[in-house]
Design an enzyme around this catalytic site. Structure first.
Site, PDB file in Angstrom:
ATOM      1  N   MET A 156       0.861  -1.179   0.000  1.00  0.00           N
ATOM      2  CA  MET A 156       0.000   0.000   0.000  1.00  0.00           C
ATOM      3  C   MET A 156       0.899   1.232   0.000  1.00  0.00           C
ATOM      4  O   MET A 156       1.894   1.298   0.730  1.00  0.00           O
ATOM      5  CB  MET A 156      -0.968   0.015   1.172  1.00  0.00           C
ATOM      6  CG  MET A 156      -0.389  -0.004   2.545  1.00  0.00           C
ATOM      7  SD  MET A 156      -1.739   0.063   3.759  1.00  0.00           S
ATOM      8  CE  MET A 156      -0.829   0.034   5.289  1.00  0.00           C
ATOM      9  N   ARG A 312      -3.648  -2.126  11.270  1.00  0.00           N
ATOM     10  CA  ARG A 312      -3.396  -1.641  12.620  1.00  0.00           C
ATOM     11  C   ARG A 312      -3.497  -2.768  13.642  1.00  0.00           C
ATOM     12  O   ARG A 312      -2.700  -2.834  14.587  1.00  0.00           O
ATOM     13  CB  ARG A 312      -4.350  -0.488  12.946  1.00  0.00           C
ATOM     14  CG  ARG A 312      -3.920   0.802  12.261  1.00  0.00           C
ATOM     15  CD  ARG A 312      -4.915   1.929  12.380  1.00  0.00           C
ATOM     16  NE  ARG A 312      -4.327   3.136  11.788  1.00  0.00           N
ATOM     17  CZ  ARG A 312      -5.001   4.246  11.513  1.00  0.00           C
ATOM     18  NH1 ARG A 312      -6.305   4.304  11.755  1.00  0.00           N
ATOM     19  NH2 ARG A 312      -4.395   5.292  10.991  1.00  0.00           N
ATOM     20  N   HIS A 456       4.540   2.785  12.548  1.00  0.00           N
ATOM     21  CA  HIS A 456       3.810   2.066  11.503  1.00  0.00           C
ATOM     22  C   HIS A 456       2.301   2.300  11.607  1.00  0.00           C
ATOM     23  O   HIS A 456       1.725   2.256  12.684  1.00  0.00           O
ATOM     24  CB  HIS A 456       4.065   0.556  11.624  1.00  0.00           C
ATOM     25  CG  HIS A 456       5.377   0.135  11.056  1.00  0.00           C
ATOM     26  ND1 HIS A 456       5.975  -1.063  11.371  1.00  0.00           N
ATOM     27  CD2 HIS A 456       6.210   0.732  10.175  1.00  0.00           C
ATOM     28  CE1 HIS A 456       7.121  -1.182  10.728  1.00  0.00           C
ATOM     29  NE2 HIS A 456       7.282  -0.110   9.998  1.00  0.00           N
ATOM     30  N   GLU A 457       1.655   2.519  10.451  1.00  0.00           N
ATOM     31  CA  GLU A 457       0.198   2.630  10.346  1.00  0.00           C
ATOM     32  C   GLU A 457      -0.392   3.693  11.263  1.00  0.00           C
ATOM     33  O   GLU A 457      -1.480   3.543  11.798  1.00  0.00           O
ATOM     34  CB  GLU A 457      -0.471   1.278  10.623  1.00  0.00           C
ATOM     35  CG  GLU A 457       0.092   0.125   9.845  1.00  0.00           C
ATOM     36  CD  GLU A 457       0.156   0.384   8.344  1.00  0.00           C
ATOM     37  OE1 GLU A 457      -0.651   1.178   7.844  1.00  0.00           O
ATOM     38  OE2 GLU A 457       1.020  -0.193   7.672  1.00  0.00           O
ATOM     39  N   GLY A 458       0.313   4.792  11.424  1.00  0.00           N
ATOM     40  CA  GLY A 458      -0.201   5.903  12.221  1.00  0.00           C
ATOM     41  C   GLY A 458       0.489   5.992  13.566  1.00  0.00           C
ATOM     42  O   GLY A 458       0.452   5.059  14.368  1.00  0.00           O
TER      43      GLY A 458
END
Length: 632
Positions: A156, A312, A456-458
């Site tokens: 992504m 997440r 990672h991921e926010g």
């Protein structure tokens, strides 16, 4: 770890109940155990022995291709061969129709063995799941199915060099490719130009193709990019172009590796800066990377967040398993390392033999802390995965309740394990002392790998803003109230159990403090005041959730206790019916005593921390808002 995993799945989360549902009716305890056995074996044989190798022999780009150790290729071939990429998919799509909770439990072994190598598979699975949810029939058949089979891997692509988490500042552009761009059988065809940064798995030769999911802005009616996030759409951009039958056309798409990022951890996963449409390749003789739009124009963020939410939970689980790996390594070391002698009233007797450091109270403290973090974090992640199964297969009312709980728990499922799993790794290094810093032992690598998961991921800050700024106040606080109902149920049941009533009262007080602080944070209605201390709120909220998880877990050890997280419903199959409460005596073995000790530790040493965190939130402490740049 396996005993804990089995206990959480069967004695706490009651996964057998799922077998009464049509989607999972072909499964049993035996099939679930077989999946776990297979994954545990592959992880032990193909991943764990090479975790240090892929850390030291980082991906290398020679200007033409990326080189990875052969062990990475072999490990992922074994993973693909296990069928785990499509494990949760329909039988008709080559899947096993496994519950999400069993799929995630099985993937624990790979994250623990080598989080870097297993990252390629996690990204691919999330990519394909998104296409199954939002893609056209052709996109699912051509791209998702080839990813589930392991023929292609996926990524992504969100972040850009100038726009990390600020997606409204995305500069990558997508222009319709010709007047008939809507007519392409693979989806509306565009040409993309721009740059994407921090792309894990963005370039490699593990598989014959890489399917990039790319966020880019499309032009508005006037031909200019729409402001903010309005024009952001999602595109499938394959490394190599394919036809409607999923065969490579032999033409390279205009996606080029600009360079590899060399990070603190996760070194076995390629991390890339990708250029789209720079002109190095010209598919069809035209400039720009060919991309096929997923969903409607401007719907990119909604589609992408389908993958983000799964990712997440996956990041949180990966952080837990790195913490678990460090815990087990430091526990083994503490049992073998002799140092120090017992302290008596007369002092230490040098003539006595040294004792293992696990006999020292402070080492026990560090090990107990790790145990409470990693086993509690594992329970949280699996609970969220079990909610995913409820969301998709439970009756409507239960599914709606699961959705509400997931809304409020996903920021915690990602952020809490990534912070406290890292703290577990730090404590593991401390247990080993000077040896913990060396590459003779694995704990320093676990720490380096885990440090990335807080980003990672926010980041934590983003998860905190999501929790306090949106999740706990949306729909009049329905999600927060749904969680409070579940916590209060645990509180009431624990109050009836000797030895747990004090913990019950402490958890009730913590929940009340979170609720009153939430109201005080928003009492002025000024977002800047409420959200300035969102991260301490996230920390307090997370610790309260973990205290609830721990109390609920230990309740399942008590005599006559109903399996607490998900009570069983009667089924037509007597072999799947929940045993009566009278059939389950109180567990007193070492395993159960260890769980009780971890719960006691968390309540004694960790839960009291929430009051300091909540204090600055409740009074809307203004220091961080008022701090001036020049004062630093």
């Amino acid at each position: 770890m396996r005993e804990t995993l089995d206990f959480l799945l069967h004695d706490w989360l009651n996964v057998q109940q799922l077998n009464a549902r049509e989607r999972f009716s072909d499964h049993s305890r035996e099939t679930f155990d077989a999946v776990l056995d297979t994954c545990e074996r592959i992880a032990r044989e193909k991943f764990a022995p090479f975790n240090r190798l892929v850390d030291t022999e980082e991906p290398r780009f020679d200007g033409e291709r990326v080189h990875l150790p052969q062990a990475t290729h072999d490990a992922l071939a074994a993973y693909v061969g296990s069928g785990m990429l499509s494990a949760a998919q329909d039988d008709a799509h080559g899947g096993m129709q496994l519950p999400c909770v069993v799929e995630m439990a099985a993937n624990c072994f790979f994250s623990k063995a080598s989080v870097a190598m297993s990252g390629y598979a996690m990204l691919t699975n999330g990519n394909a799941n998104l296409l199954m949810a939002h893609g056209t029939e052709a996109q699912r058949r051509v791209f998702a199915m080839n990813e589930f089979s392991g023929r292609w891997f996926g990524t992504m692509c969100l972040s850009e060099p100038q726009a990390g988490s600020s997606l409204s500042d995305v500069a990558t552009r997508a222009e319709p490719d010709g007047a008939d761009f809507e007519a392409d059988p693979l989806g509306p065809r565009y040409r993309l130009t721009g740059h994407k940064m921090w792309i894990s798995g963005g370039e490699h030769e593990i598989t014959e193709n890489i399917v990039h999911l790319v966020l880019a802005k499309i032009p508005g009616p006037d031909g200019k990019p729409l402001p903010g996030t309005k024009g952001i759409s999602l595109f499938i951009v394959p490394k190599h172009l394919v036809d409607i039958d999923g065969q490579l056309t032999g033409e390279r798409n205009d996606v080029a590796l600009a360079g590899l990022n060399h990070k603190l951890g996760y070194r076995g996963t390629t991390n890339c800066l990708l250029n789209f449409g720079e002109g190095r390749f010209t598919p069809g003789g035209q400039p720009g990377a060919v991309g096929y739009r997923v969903g409607q124009p401007g719907d990119g963020l909604r589609c992408m967040f389908h993958m983000m939410n799964e990712a997440r939970i996956g990041v949180g689980l990966g952080a837990v398993m790195l913490g678990y790996a460090g815990y087990e390594a430091s526990l083994d070391y503490a049992r073998q390392r002799p140092q120090g002698r017992p302290m008596t009233a007369a002092g230490k007797d040098a003539s006595q033999p040294q004792r293992p450091i696990i006999e020292h109270a402070d080492v026990k403290r560090m090990l107990l802390a790790q145990k409470s973090y990693v086993e509690g974090g594992l329970a949280l992640a699996l609970f969220c995965a079990r909610l995913v199964d409820e969301l998709h297969t439970a009756p409507p009312e239960a599914a709606d309740g699961a959705k509400l709980l997931l809304e409020v728990l996903i920021p915690i499922a990602k952020s809490w394990p990534s912070e406290w799993g890292l703290e577990a790794n730090s404590l593991a290094i401390q247990v080993l002392g000077g040896y913990g810093y060396t590459r003779d032992f694995p704990v320093e690598q676990y720490w380096r790998d885990n440090r990335l998961n807080m980003i990672h991921e926010g980041t934590h800050g983003i998860q905190a803003l999501d929790l306090l700024g949106r999740k706990v106040v949306m729909d009049g606080g329905r999600a927060l109230m749904a969680l409070a109902t579940r916590v209060n149920d645990t509180v009431q049941r624990a109050a009836q159990v000797p030895g747990l009533s004090e913990a019950s009262n402490e958890l009730a007080a913590a929940l009340a403090a979170v609720g009153s602080t939430t109201k005080k944070a928003w009492s002025t209605g000024v977002p800047e005041e409420a959200l300035a201390n969102a991260t301490p709120y996230l920390q307090a909220f997370g610790h309260t959730v973990l205290a609830w998880i721990w109390l609920d877990v230990v309740l399942s050890l008590e005599a006559g206790a109903v399996r607490t997280a998900f009570s069983a419903a009667p089924t037509h199959d007597d072999q799947r019916r929940e045993p009566s409460a009278a059939d389950r005596p109180r567990r007193e073995d070492d395993f159960a005593q260890g769980k009780r000790a971890a719960q006691r530790y968390f309540f004694a040493y960790e839960l009291p921390k929430i009051h300091a965190w909540l204090g600055v939130v409740a009074r809307r402490e203004s220091l961080t808002r008022e701090m001036q740049d020049r004062w630093f």
